[in-house]
Design a protein around this motif. Structure first.
Motif, PDB file in Angstrom:
ATOM      1  N   PHE A 266       6.646   9.761 -31.893  1.00  0.00           N
ATOM      2  CA  PHE A 266       7.112   8.469 -32.390  1.00  0.00           C
ATOM      3  C   PHE A 266       5.957   7.504 -32.610  1.00  0.00           C
ATOM      4  N   GLY A 267       5.014   7.477 -31.678  1.00  0.00           N
ATOM      5  CA  GLY A 267       3.853   6.602 -31.833  1.00  0.00           C
ATOM      6  C   GLY A 267       3.902   5.362 -30.971  1.00  0.00           C
ATOM      7  N   PRO A 268       2.828   4.568 -30.996  1.00  0.00           N
ATOM      8  CA  PRO A 268       2.693   3.438 -30.073  1.00  0.00           C
ATOM      9  C   PRO A 268       3.437   2.174 -30.489  1.00  0.00           C
ATOM     10  N   ARG A 269       3.953   2.133 -31.720  1.00  0.00           N
ATOM     11  CA  ARG A 269       4.618   0.922 -32.204  1.00  0.00           C
ATOM     12  C   ARG A 269       6.090   1.178 -32.464  1.00  0.00           C
ATOM     13  N   GLU A 277       1.255  -5.837 -27.568  1.00  0.00           N
ATOM     14  CA  GLU A 277      -0.201  -5.751 -27.561  1.00  0.00           C
ATOM     15  C   GLU A 277      -0.722  -5.100 -26.284  1.00  0.00           C
ATOM     16  N   ALA A 278      -0.063  -5.358 -25.164  1.00  0.00           N
ATOM     17  CA  ALA A 278      -0.503  -4.761 -23.903  1.00  0.00           C
ATOM     18  C   ALA A 278      -0.390  -3.245 -23.952  1.00  0.00           C
ATOM     19  N   ALA A 279       0.708  -2.753 -24.532  1.00  0.00           N
ATOM     20  CA  ALA A 279       0.901  -1.301 -24.631  1.00  0.00           C
ATOM     21  C   ALA A 279      -0.117  -0.689 -25.586  1.00  0.00           C
ATOM     22  N   LEU A 280      -0.445  -1.396 -26.659  1.00  0.00           N
ATOM     23  CA  LEU A 280      -1.420  -0.871 -27.607  1.00  0.00           C
ATOM     24  C   LEU A 280      -2.805  -0.745 -26.973  1.00  0.00           C
ATOM     25  N   LYS A 281      -3.136  -1.676 -26.113  1.00  0.00           N
ATOM     26  CA  LYS A 281      -4.434  -1.617 -25.441  1.00  0.00           C
ATOM     27  C   LYS A 281      -4.540  -0.351 -24.587  1.00  0.00           C
ATOM     28  N   LYS A 282      -3.419   0.064 -24.013  1.00  0.00           N
ATOM     29  CA  LYS A 282      -3.422   1.200 -23.090  1.00  0.00           C
ATOM     30  C   LYS A 282      -3.109   2.525 -23.789  1.00  0.00           C
ATOM     31  N   TRP A 283      -2.740   2.463 -25.047  1.00  0.00           N
ATOM     32  CA  TRP A 283      -2.262   3.672 -25.724  1.00  0.00           C
ATOM     33  C   TRP A 283      -3.323   4.770 -25.775  1.00  0.00           C
ATOM     34  N   ASP A 284      -2.903   5.967 -25.405  1.00  0.00           N
ATOM     35  CA  ASP A 284      -3.758   7.147 -25.465  1.00  0.00           C
ATOM     36  C   ASP A 284      -2.971   8.233 -26.195  1.00  0.00           C
ATOM     37  N   PRO A 285      -3.364   8.595 -27.415  1.00  0.00           N
ATOM     38  CA  PRO A 285      -2.601   9.594 -28.168  1.00  0.00           C
ATOM     39  C   PRO A 285      -2.511  10.943 -27.475  1.00  0.00           C
ATOM     40  N   ASP A 286      -3.449  11.224 -26.574  1.00  0.00           N
ATOM     41  CA  ASP A 286      -3.420  12.511 -25.877  1.00  0.00           C
ATOM     42  C   ASP A 286      -2.277  12.609 -24.875  1.00  0.00           C
ATOM     43  N   TYR A 341      -7.028  -3.549 -33.281  1.00  0.00           N
ATOM     44  CA  TYR A 341      -8.119  -3.503 -32.318  1.00  0.00           C
ATOM     45  C   TYR A 341      -9.359  -4.290 -32.747  1.00  0.00           C
ATOM     46  N   HIS A 342      -9.727  -4.155 -34.012  1.00  0.00           N
ATOM     47  CA  HIS A 342     -10.956  -4.802 -34.469  1.00  0.00           C
ATOM     48  C   HIS A 342     -10.761  -5.442 -35.840  1.00  0.00           C
ATOM     49  N   PRO A 343     -10.005  -6.539 -35.898  1.00  0.00           N
ATOM     50  CA  PRO A 343      -9.793  -7.203 -37.191  1.00  0.00           C
ATOM     51  C   PRO A 343     -11.089  -7.713 -37.818  1.00  0.00           C
ATOM     52  N   ARG A 526     -11.897 -12.349 -32.906  1.00  0.00           N
ATOM     53  CA  ARG A 526     -11.515 -11.768 -31.621  1.00  0.00           C
ATOM     54  C   ARG A 526     -11.215 -10.280 -31.752  1.00  0.00           C
ATOM     55  N   SER A 527     -11.726  -9.500 -30.786  1.00  0.00           N
ATOM     56  CA  SER A 527     -11.465  -8.072 -30.765  1.00  0.00           C
ATOM     57  C   SER A 527     -10.637  -7.729 -29.533  1.00  0.00           C
ATOM     58  N   VAL A 528     -10.013  -6.575 -29.595  1.00  0.00           N
ATOM     59  CA  VAL A 528      -9.318  -6.047 -28.431  1.00  0.00           C
ATOM     60  C   VAL A 528     -10.188  -4.951 -27.851  1.00  0.00           C
ATOM     61  N   VAL A 529     -10.508  -5.022 -26.600  1.00  0.00           N
ATOM     62  CA  VAL A 529     -11.329  -4.004 -25.966  1.00  0.00           C
ATOM     63  C   VAL A 529     -10.423  -2.910 -25.437  1.00  0.00           C
ATOM     64  N   ILE A 530     -10.695  -1.666 -25.850  1.00  0.00           N
ATOM     65  CA  ILE A 530      -9.861  -0.551 -25.395  1.00  0.00           C
ATOM     66  C   ILE A 530     -10.731   0.501 -24.707  1.00  0.00           C
TER      67      ILE A 530
END
Length: 530
Positions: A266-269, A277-286, A341-343, A526-530
């Protein structure tokens, strides 16, 4: 108004009605199961009574638009018939580029509310319609960029699960395809069940007209065609399927088809919900959970077999990796990189200092000075003010759906930052500008101490070094004001940014603008650090 009242039953009943019609027409297998609504979607009975007229009007407008589009397409066919060309014309008609879209979320008057991840409610949007545009009658007009409720998308994707932006389920990817070629294809109402993809269109055309795909174009070696021809199905509805495999991927949502089987994530969204946004920061496709479906028995992906057939699922996952690698899909979720993540790395002009002049117009937003989230700047305008009540646009970017505009109106200086139709911020000078040559400054300073992907900003107006007005921009635009609009100097072409001069557009400035200088003072977004 042709469709007024046609959807009053709500999206659940519409989906049931559509499903029964599909079966009666033979459009779907008689054994097809109607999938359940995702528990995160909104039920019709949960829509407040005071919001229902808004939700109904949105889908009524869409239905009218769809018929209008079909009518225009029909005129092309009629003209071919008039010229005697239709009999030997291959027509490939694809109704849409994906499943029905959930980007309207709770129903919207401006699709960029969702794109920019701005908070909103249906009632808030109804209030804007009533205040600024005369009510629900504005839906479908040039004043708004409306989009139906995401649960209508679910109904319009009957009998499948999910919506656009979900590659895991056919509600996100399947669209009707009709092929007509009277001279070659005999009329046949039976739908073709062979699995095919939009990548198969070009190979079909090549075979139909009897040419091979070129190996080189202008001396440049070409990639091999990804798809296969569908000509073998033209006059044989039950022809054995020739498609070997097909991958799908969009922003981390993904799937793989192989010999009647489909495995997917299904994916992260969740497209019909606000971005987590909090879930996207933690998302790991593996660590994503995969699903598995036997499409030969399960047309709508109603039964997930992943737990029952883990070995089959592992084989399908390996096939996905192979197809993804060959088609340059990896890394999975790369489409999220600049969006979330990096606009700051999104496509844009490399300039941080702009010299612009009167008459420079139609500059694409991506190539123009940016006023979006995190990009602080100082704009300086050297101009002649001809009279005490001078009026006109000095520069602007965007349009009706969102934008930034600096203008004079009745001699007063205005700077308007429109974060979609919902959030308008206007700074106005306390008094009209004195005639003569003047220097205007616009200071846009983002407050990066606020932990937000779309931080607020202070907007200040100065005339001849004296501050004359200011406003706090509480909700800035993160992604784009309006992808269809541009940057103009001395006028506002296209749809107008400001309601204040909408009826006077393009609202060109009548005197001389000697120069516009825009310089970024802090261009690190602003960037999101993952």
């Amino acid at each position: 108004d042709k469709y007024k009242g046609k959807f009053d039953m709500g999206w659940h009943k519409l989906r049931n009605i559509t499903f029964e019609k599909q079966k009666a027409m033979g459009w779907i297998p008689s054994t097809t199961e109607l999938t359940e609504m995702d528990p995160t979607m909104t039920k019709w009975e949960d829509i407040p009574e005071e919001d229902r007229a808004f939700q109904l009007r949105l889908v009524e407008v869409y239905a009218g638009f769809l018929e209008h589009t079909d009518t225009q397409d029909g005129k092309v066919i009629e003209e071919l018939e008039r010229q005697g060309l239709f009999n030997n014309t291959l027509v490939i008609y694809i109704l849409g580029d994906n499943g029905a879209s959930a980007e309207g979320q709770q129903g919207t008057i401006d699709e960029f509310i969702t794109e920019n991840m701005l908070p909103s409610t249906a009632q808030q949007q109804i209030d804007v319609l009533n205040r600024d545009f005369g009510g629900l009658s504005a839906l479908g007009s040039k004043h708004v960029d409306n989009m139906y409720h995401s649960s209508w998308a679910w109904a319009l994707d009957t009998p499948f699960k999910s919506t656009k932006l979900v590659a895991a389920h056919f509600g996100g990817t399947r669209t009707p395809l009709a092929i007509c070629w009277p001279k070659v294809i005999k009329p046949d109402p039976r739908p073709r069940s062979q699995f095919h993809h939009v990548a198969d269109i070009a190979p079909t055309i090549y075979e139909a007209i009897g040419i091979e795909a070129p190996g080189h174009v202008d001396g440049v070696a070409q990639q091999k065609l990804d798809g296969i021809s569908m000509v073998y199905t033209f006059n044989n509805a039950t022809a054995e399927e020739k498609k070997a495999a097909q991958y799908f991927e969009v922003m981390g949502s993904r799937g793989i088809y192989k010999d009647g089987w489909f495995a997917s994530v299904f994916g992260p969204r969740i497209p019909w919900k606000d971005t987590d946004e909090a879930a996207l920061k933690k998302w790991d496709p593996d660590t994503d959970v995969w699903e598995l479906y036997d499409l030969t028995k399960d047309y709508t992906q109603a039964h997930d077999l992943s737990k029952e057939m883990p070995e089959k699922l592992e084989k399908m996952k390996q096939i996905f990796l192979l197809e993804a690698s060959e088609n340059k899909v990896l890394p999975v979720g790369a489409g999220l990189y600049t969006v979330f993540y990096h606009p700051e790395e999104a496509p844009k002009s490399h300039l941080t200092d702009f010299e612009l002049y009167q008459g420079m117009t139609r500059i694409a937003e991506s190539n123009a000075p940016s006023f979006k989230s995190g990009v602080s700047s100082v704009s300086t305008v050297d101009l002649d003010v001809p009279a005490a009540e001078a009026s006109g646009v000095l520069y602007c970017v965007g349009g009706t759906g969102g934008g930034f505009s600096l203008y004079l109106d009745g001699g007063y200086l205005y700077a308007e930052y429109m974060s979609t139709l919902l959030y308008r911020y206007i700074a106005r000078s306390a008094a009209p500008l004195t005639p003569g040559r003047r220097k205007i400054e616009v200071h846009l300073s983002y407050d990066l101490s606020v932990p937000s992907m779309a931080p607020p900003a202070d907007l200040r107006l100065l005339v001849d070094s004296q501050e004359v007005g200011s406003v706090r921009v509480e909700k800035s635009v993160r992604f784009s004001f309006d992808l269809a609009e541009t940057f103009d100097v001395g006028t506002d072409l296209g749809s107008p940014v400001s309601l204040n001069y909408a009826k006077r557009a393009p609202f060109s400035y009548p005197a001389t603008i000697h120069a516009v200088h825009i310089k970024y003072t802090n261009h690190t977004r602003r960037s999101v650090v993952i």
